[in-house]
Design a protein around this motif. Structure first.
Motif, short mmCIF file in Angstrom:
data_model
loop_
_atom_site.label_atom_id
_atom_site.label_comp_id
_atom_site.label_asym_id
_atom_site.label_seq_id
_atom_site.Cartn_x
_atom_site.Cartn_y
_atom_site.Cartn_z
N PHE A 1 0.84 -1.20 0.00
CA PHE A 1 0.00 0.00 0.00
C PHE A 1 0.87 1.25 0.00
N ASP A 2 0.42 2.26 -0.75
CA ASP A 2 1.18 3.51 -0.88
C ASP A 2 0.74 4.48 0.23
N TYR A 3 1.26 4.24 1.44
CA TYR A 3 0.91 5.07 2.58
C TYR A 3 1.39 6.52 2.41
N ALA A 4 2.48 6.72 1.71
CA ALA A 4 3.05 8.05 1.57
C ALA A 4 2.15 8.98 0.75
N ARG A 5 1.38 8.41 -0.19
CA ARG A 5 0.59 9.25 -1.10
C ARG A 5 -0.91 9.12 -0.89
N VAL A 6 -1.34 8.40 0.12
CA VAL A 6 -2.77 8.24 0.34
C VAL A 6 -3.40 9.60 0.69
N THR B 1 -6.68 0.85 10.18
CA THR B 1 -5.28 0.41 10.12
C THR B 1 -4.48 1.29 9.17
N VAL B 2 -5.02 1.53 7.98
CA VAL B 2 -4.32 2.38 7.01
C VAL B 2 -4.16 3.80 7.57
N ALA B 3 -5.20 4.32 8.23
CA ALA B 3 -5.12 5.66 8.80
C ALA B 3 -4.05 5.76 9.88
N VAL B 4 -3.96 4.76 10.73
CA VAL B 4 -2.96 4.74 11.80
C VAL B 4 -1.55 4.72 11.22
N VAL B 5 -1.33 3.88 10.21
CA VAL B 5 -0.01 3.80 9.60
C VAL B 5 0.32 5.08 8.84
N ALA B 6 -0.64 5.59 8.09
CA ALA B 6 -0.40 6.81 7.31
C ALA B 6 -0.03 7.99 8.21
N GLU B 7 -0.67 8.07 9.36
CA GLU B 7 -0.37 9.15 10.30
C GLU B 7 1.05 9.06 10.84
N ALA B 8 1.55 7.83 11.03
CA ALA B 8 2.89 7.63 11.60
C ALA B 8 3.98 7.50 10.53
N TYR B 9 3.58 7.37 9.28
CA TYR B 9 4.54 7.10 8.20
C TYR B 9 5.54 8.25 8.02
N PRO B 10 6.83 7.94 7.74
CA PRO B 10 7.40 6.61 7.49
C PRO B 10 7.71 5.84 8.78
N VAL B 11 7.46 4.55 8.74
CA VAL B 11 7.71 3.67 9.86
C VAL B 11 8.01 2.28 9.29
N SER B 12 8.87 1.54 9.93
CA SER B 12 9.30 0.26 9.38
C SER B 12 8.33 -0.88 9.65
N SER B 13 7.52 -0.73 10.70
CA SER B 13 6.58 -1.79 11.08
C SER B 13 5.44 -1.18 11.88
N ILE B 14 4.26 -1.72 11.72
CA ILE B 14 3.12 -1.26 12.51
C ILE B 14 3.34 -1.49 14.00
N GLN C 1 3.70 -5.15 24.83
CA GLN C 1 2.59 -5.26 23.89
C GLN C 1 2.68 -4.13 22.87
N PRO C 2 3.64 -4.24 21.94
CA PRO C 2 3.84 -3.18 20.96
C PRO C 2 2.71 -3.12 19.95
N GLY C 3 2.54 -1.95 19.35
CA GLY C 3 1.57 -1.80 18.27
C GLY C 3 0.32 -1.04 18.70
N PRO C 4 -0.53 -0.68 17.73
CA PRO C 4 -1.68 0.18 17.98
C PRO C 4 -2.98 -0.54 18.30
N TRP C 5 -2.95 -1.85 18.44
CA TRP C 5 -4.18 -2.63 18.42
C TRP C 5 -5.10 -2.41 19.62
N ALA D 1 -1.27 -4.58 7.92
CA ALA D 1 -0.26 -3.70 7.32
C ALA D 1 1.14 -4.30 7.34
N SER D 2 1.24 -5.61 7.21
CA SER D 2 2.54 -6.28 7.27
C SER D 2 2.71 -7.25 6.10
N ILE D 3 3.97 -7.49 5.74
CA ILE D 3 4.26 -8.41 4.64
C ILE D 3 3.72 -9.80 4.94
#
Length: 275
Positions: free
Chosen positions: A73-78, A115-128, A137-141, A179-181
């Motif tokens: 997903f193109d988080y940088a340009r959403v 999920t996309v909104a959370v990642v887009a707000e934090a982008y660039p980031v290497s992992s959710i 308990q890492p992550g936004p869940w 949002a992960s491979i």
């Protein structure tokens, strides 16, 4: 749709081919048990799908299928204004007025949009997993990020507190995207009531027939950690997981899985699925 619909590491060779970056799962043990967060969310009406056109447009522009079979997903340009506007509109919907199928699609679309909104707000980031949470308990869940019918909800609430306990379909795990491979692909169109069976089955087949889902070795099957974390949703035993995998395996994969009786390892790649 009825409430119950029908129904850590890859091999070095395949891992290298996919460029996998392997990290620990977000939970050390099994995922949260399905437990209804609010009994009202198991009630349905006769309403059809709310308007998911904005999400369709965002997915059409943002989802790119790689040659390796992984959707990114193109988080940088959403378009974050459109994304947040759609998210706001979804929260204004009362899912209790929707049919069972439309409600299922609604919750999946809400989960994936958030999920996309959370990642887009934090982008660039290497992992959710680097967004929010804690060391243990890492992550936004677990963060309460949306409100539906005056109930504050987290991503975990939507997945484990609504989708899993209400519909009890293991194909849910191919629909919600983390949002992960290592995750099943984000669908290129919004979910809708009339397309659920096709989309859920397509998602299941795509994942089961990709090395991220299962790789057969001489010792047994190496599977995605999804089948470990959520084993209870696949019958609770390795035999149930293998039966599920065979049900969605294509010809070559079905041949490989035929004699397999053991799951020997489970693996997952938490690297962000960005372009």
């Amino acid at each position: 749709m009825h409430h119950k619909m029908d129904r850590r590491r890859f091999l070095a060779g395949s891992g290298g081919a996919l460029g996998l970056s392997l990290v620990a799962p977000r939970t050390a043990h099994a995922a949260p048990k399905p437990r209804l967060v609010d009994p009202r969310f198991s009630q349905f009406g006769q309403g059809g799908d709310p308007d998911h056109g904005v999400w369709d447009a965002l997915l059409s522009k943002g989802v790119k299928m790689g040659r390796d079979g992984v959707a990114r997903f193109d988080y940088a340009r959403v378009d974050r204004n459109a994304l947040n506007g759609y998210l706001t509109n979804l929260q204004a919907v009362d899912p209790r007025t929707l049919s069972s199928g439309a409600a299922f699609a609604y919750w999946v679309n809400l989960y994936n949009t958030l999920t996309v909104a959370v990642v887009a707000e934090a982008y660039p980031v290497s992992s959710i997993r680097r967004i929010g949470g804690s060391v243990l308990q890492p992550g936004p869940w677990r963060a309460k990020r949306v409100e539906v019918t005056s109930v504050a909800l987290s991503l975990d609430d939507i997945e484990h507190g609504i989708l899993r306990p209400v519909w009890r379909d293991p194909r849910i795990h191919y629909a919600v995207n983390c949002a992960s491979i290592g995750c099943p692909n984000l669908a290129p169109t919004a979910y809708r009531a009339g397309q659920l069976e096709r989309m859920l089955t397509t998602g299941a087949r795509a994942y089961v027939n990709h090395p991220r889902g299962v790789t057969v070795t001489g010792q047994g099957a190496v599977v995605s950690s999804i089948y470990h974390w959520f084993k209870v949703d696949f019958g609770g035993q390795d035999a149930g997981v293998l039966e599920h995998l065979r049900a969605f395996a294509a010809d070559d994969q079905a041949t490989r899985l035929g004699p397999v009786r053991r799951i020997v390892d489970h693996r997952y790649d938490w690297a962000l699925n960005d372009i």
